[in-house]
Motif scaffolding. Structure first.
Motif, PDB file in Angstrom:
ATOM      1  N   MET A  88      47.630  49.813  40.507  1.00 31.99           N
ATOM      2  CA  MET A  88      47.378  51.213  40.191  1.00 31.99           C
ATOM      3  C   MET A  88      47.279  51.376  38.684  1.00 31.99           C
ATOM      4  SD  MET A  88      49.657  54.577  41.113  1.00 31.99           S
ATOM      5  CE  MET A  88      49.383  54.341  42.870  1.00 31.99           C
ATOM      6  N   LYS A  89      46.266  52.082  38.254  1.00 32.46           N
ATOM      7  CA  LYS A  89      46.073  52.299  36.820  1.00 32.46           C
ATOM      8  C   LYS A  89      47.081  53.324  36.323  1.00 32.46           C
ATOM      9  CE  LYS A  89      42.577  53.506  33.411  1.00 32.46           C
ATOM     10  NZ  LYS A  89      41.163  53.937  33.202  1.00 32.46           N
ATOM     11  N   ARG A  90      47.725  52.985  35.227  1.00 31.97           N
ATOM     12  CA  ARG A  90      48.741  53.876  34.655  1.00 31.97           C
ATOM     13  C   ARG A  90      48.053  55.056  33.978  1.00 31.97           C
ATOM     14  NH1 ARG A  90      51.742  54.436  29.803  1.00 31.97           N
ATOM     15  NH2 ARG A  90      53.928  54.995  30.164  1.00 31.97           N
ATOM     16  N   ILE A  91      48.533  56.260  34.283  1.00 29.48           N
ATOM     17  CA  ILE A  91      47.961  57.464  33.682  1.00 29.48           C
ATOM     18  C   ILE A  91      48.389  57.546  32.225  1.00 29.48           C
ATOM     19  CG2 ILE A  91      47.919  59.990  33.756  1.00 29.48           C
ATOM     20  CD1 ILE A  91      48.453  59.793  36.753  1.00 29.48           C
ATOM     21  N   ARG A  92      47.432  57.744  31.357  1.00 28.06           N
ATOM     22  CA  ARG A  92      47.726  57.833  29.928  1.00 28.06           C
ATOM     23  C   ARG A  92      48.381  59.190  29.620  1.00 28.06           C
ATOM     24  NH1 ARG A  92      45.087  60.008  25.579  1.00 28.06           N
ATOM     25  NH2 ARG A  92      45.511  59.054  23.563  1.00 28.06           N
ATOM     26  N   ARG A  93      49.442  59.145  28.864  1.00 27.49           N
ATOM     27  CA  ARG A  93      50.100  60.375  28.452  1.00 27.49           C
ATOM     28  C   ARG A  93      49.621  60.737  27.059  1.00 27.49           C
ATOM     29  NH1 ARG A  93      56.335  59.849  28.889  1.00 27.49           N
ATOM     30  NH2 ARG A  93      56.150  61.981  28.141  1.00 27.49           N
ATOM     31  N   ASP A  94      49.016  61.905  26.932  1.00 24.67           N
ATOM     32  CA  ASP A  94      48.502  62.344  25.630  1.00 24.67           C
ATOM     33  C   ASP A  94      49.598  62.917  24.750  1.00 24.67           C
ATOM     34  OD1 ASP A  94      45.885  61.626  26.212  1.00 24.67           O
ATOM     35  OD2 ASP A  94      45.542  63.510  27.286  1.00 24.67           O
ATOM     36  N   HIS A  95      50.687  63.278  25.343  1.00 26.26           N
ATOM     37  CA  HIS A  95      51.792  63.835  24.553  1.00 26.26           C
ATOM     38  C   HIS A  95      53.110  63.414  25.193  1.00 26.26           C
ATOM     39  CE1 HIS A  95      52.356  66.791  27.740  1.00 26.26           C
ATOM     40  NE2 HIS A  95      51.055  67.034  27.677  1.00 26.26           N
ATOM     41  N   LYS A  96      54.196  63.731  24.509  1.00 26.95           N
ATOM     42  CA  LYS A  96      55.499  63.234  24.933  1.00 26.95           C
ATOM     43  C   LYS A  96      56.319  64.259  25.709  1.00 26.95           C
ATOM     44  CE  LYS A  96      55.821  60.137  20.927  1.00 26.95           C
ATOM     45  NZ  LYS A  96      55.778  58.893  21.709  1.00 26.95           N
ATOM     46  N   VAL A  97      55.777  65.463  25.933  1.00 21.96           N
ATOM     47  CA  VAL A  97      56.516  66.472  26.686  1.00 21.96           C
ATOM     48  C   VAL A  97      56.580  66.032  28.144  1.00 21.96           C
ATOM     49  CG1 VAL A  97      56.643  68.893  27.348  1.00 21.96           C
ATOM     50  CG2 VAL A  97      55.765  68.255  25.090  1.00 21.96           C
ATOM     51  N   ARG A  98      57.780  65.846  28.651  1.00 25.28           N
ATOM     52  CA  ARG A  98      57.955  65.229  29.968  1.00 25.28           C
ATOM     53  C   ARG A  98      57.726  66.220  31.114  1.00 25.28           C
ATOM     54  NH1 ARG A  98      60.443  60.202  29.805  1.00 25.28           N
ATOM     55  NH2 ARG A  98      61.167  59.621  27.733  1.00 25.28           N
ATOM     56  N   ASN A  99      57.211  65.708  32.206  1.00 22.96           N
ATOM     57  CA  ASN A  99      57.110  66.467  33.453  1.00 22.96           C
ATOM     58  C   ASN A  99      58.452  66.315  34.165  1.00 22.96           C
ATOM     59  OD1 ASN A  99      56.305  67.849  35.699  1.00 22.96           O
ATOM     60  ND2 ASN A  99      55.113  66.158  36.559  1.00 22.96           N
ATOM     61  N   PHE A 100      59.379  67.155  33.789  1.00 22.43           N
ATOM     62  CA  PHE A 100      60.769  67.011  34.213  1.00 22.43           C
ATOM     63  C   PHE A 100      61.105  68.004  35.313  1.00 22.43           C
ATOM     64  CE2 PHE A 100      65.137  68.652  33.756  1.00 22.43           C
ATOM     65  CZ  PHE A 100      65.885  67.504  33.896  1.00 22.43           C
ATOM     66  N   HIS A 101      61.889  67.547  36.286  1.00 20.25           N
ATOM     67  CA  HIS A 101      62.449  68.481  37.271  1.00 20.25           C
ATOM     68  C   HIS A 101      63.816  67.952  37.679  1.00 20.25           C
ATOM     69  CE1 HIS A 101      62.972  71.331  40.463  1.00 20.25           C
ATOM     70  NE2 HIS A 101      61.799  71.891  40.182  1.00 20.25           N
TER      71      HIS A 101
END
Length: 519
Positions: free
Chosen positions: A1-14
């Motif tokens: 699976m190709k890793r999704i590139r993160r353009d910024h460091k703000v996390r998708n947190f829950h």
């Protein structure tokens, strides 16, 4: 699976949210976690009724009302609570300004969990605890070198308790000179920790508070006007809680000494000072360090912690005992000095906290401690430089370099968007982060106080900065999402309107029930 590139460091947190009740609500009569075996008849016959061994005055009239819960339920309860908690092991914890939330080496945690440490008892014969007494003694010597003081006690369990002890020593010192009644004023500064004024007031002193000049430094001319034959002492944090370091501090202590006062130093914010400056050269008679901040021991939810209290030679006779002594071959606990202020807590101090800090200092050495200060100051000034570029953020008072932390302000953002620092506190939790506002009262408007310490990398700092930038942008484009936060966290939006009314306070679960269900 190709890793999704993160353009910024703000996390998708829950964060996990369990709506978990307090432990007393899980109580079921008769439910048990452990059922101990009955006492064997032979033992019972030899010992008799165990209750008879306890003096009648010390026996409870009825059993304590503890919750009755099965083992599996207890495990689930506390694991769920742990999932609803953020901390320095889970997130970039630079948002606890003045609290120095840094990384604690896990090997030191292993040390304190050895049977030798876990089974220590404060009433053991000193011959059985020579190793631990040696560590107390050697940490004393290290703290002397770091501060320039001549003796340390590790008895105070917090910085506030160390401040109370120092205020007590100030009173004992002046009493010994026949000036106790005359010298009834303590001078402090508005940006120092509130505990400084509070503990001096507890000892009966009148408090004189110095306000800063236009750059945020304590005003030397106002100090000269404040000192008098009634001056008992001067207590200050330097750097103060704004992160501003007063380079003229020796002039302040000289003025107080010339008036006959005692100078004592709150060094809770010492993370940027190690190996760079010392209390002795700044002219102080006493100081304390929080081992549970600067010296890599945990806060432990308010304890057990240690406010390491050091004094110059003329004040050793007032220290709380016992003190650890070494005659070249054996360590002993020396009783209270003749003029001691008396104990400020039970026994000698928290051995586990002392061991952690001793191990941390010994692993770093003198140059390593200097590196701690250098990196902490570097990290803080990188953060300072970046945050001042965020729309709506500012740092009042002195411009340029700060020391180990900064008290920033969202005043402009609040005026332009209506979003407050409390709103941003809750919104930060949606990204698995946290920050602290300030002591009350808010001298800096709409404050937030950050302290990156030496533990965090540039990447960590950038993550935190980008979260603040993201929230600032939300405040200007979609303020309701910030005002209604949190959305992904367990943090609640509390009604704080009654916090100043003691009649509404509920310190325990039972006091809550009494106030909410009086019948």
């Amino acid at each position: 699976m190709k890793r999704i590139r993160r353009d910024h460091k703000v996390r998708n947190f829950h964060q996990a949210k369990w709506d978990e009740p307090v432990v007393f609500e899980l109580h079921r009569p008769g439910e048990r976690g452990v059922i101990p075996p009955r006492t064997e008849a032979g033992i019972a016959g030899a010992v008799g009724e165990s209750e008879s061994l306890i003096p009648a005055s010390m026996r409870r009239a009825e059993a304590p009302k503890l919750p009755e819960i099965g083992q599996a339920k207890v495990l689930r309860h506390y694991l769920r609570l742990s999932q609803e908690t953020l901390g320095s092991d889970l997130n970039v914890e630079i948002g606890q300004g003045t609290c120095t939330m840094k990384y604690i080496p896990r090997i030191n945690e292993m040390l304190i969990r050895t049977p030798h440490m876990m089974e220590l008892h404060p009433l053991q014969d000193t011959g059985t605890v020579q190793g631990m007494l040696e560590i107390f003694h050697k940490l004393d010597l290290a703290m002397r070198e770091i501060s320039g003081m001549d003796a340390f006690t590790f008895q105070p369990s917090s910085g506030t308790q160390a401040l109370l002890a120092m205020a007590s020593i100030v009173r004992a010192y002046h009493d010994s000179r026949g000036e106790g009644d005359q010298r009834d004023e303590i001078i402090t500064t508005i940006f120092s920790h509130p505990s400084q004024a509070a503990t001096a007031a507890v000892k009966g002193y009148k408090i004189i508070t110095l306000h800063p000049d236009e750059d945020g430094f304590p005003d030397l001319e106002k100090l000269k006007q404040a000192v008098s034959p009634r001056t008992a002492g001067f207590v200050v944090a330097n750097p103060e809680d704004t992160g501003i370091y007063n380079p003229r501090i020796r002039e302040f202590t000289d003025v107080v000494h010339a008036a006959g006062g005692v100078c004592y130093y709150d060094q809770a914010n010492a993370n940027g000072l190690l190996g760079i400056t010392r209390a002795k050269e700044a002219g102080f008679d006493m100081c304390f360090f929080n081992l549970h901040k600067t010296f890599a021991a945990p806060h432990m939810c308010g304890g057990p912690a240690t406010g390491a209290l050091g004094v110059a030679e003329p004040f050793k006779r007032f220290l709380p005992g016992p003190l650890v002594t070494f005659d070249g071959s054996r360590y002993e606990l020396q009783g209270q000095p003749h003029e001691s202020i008396g104990k400020v807590r039970s026994f000698y101090g928290v051995a586990q906290t002392v061991l952690r800090s001793y191990a941390w200092i010994m692993s770093l050495g003198a140059e390593g401690l200097k590196d701690v200060a250098r990196i902490a100051v570097l990290n803080n000034n990188y953060l300072y430089h970046k945050i001042l570029r965020i729309r709506g953020a500012s740092a009042p008072y002195i411009k340029g370099r700060r020391l180990e932390q900064v008290r920033y302000s969202w005043q402009r953002l609040t005026e332009e968007t209506g979003v407050t620092t409390e709103d941003i506190t809750r919104r930060m939790c949606d990204f698995g982060l946290h920050y602290w506002t300030s002591h009350h009262p808010y001298i800096v408007p709409q404050p937030f106080t950050l302290e990156p310490t030496e533990s965090y990398s540039k990447e960590d700092l950038d993550e935190y900065i980008q979260a603040l930038e993201h929230i600032s942008n939300e405040a200007y484009t979609n303020p309701d999402i910030v005002k209604s936060a949190p959305h992904n966290s367990t943090v609640h939006r509390n009604d704080e309107s009654s916090l100043d009314d003691p009649k509404t306070w509920c310190i325990t679960w039972r006091s809550y029930l009494k106030k909410t269900q009086p019948n």
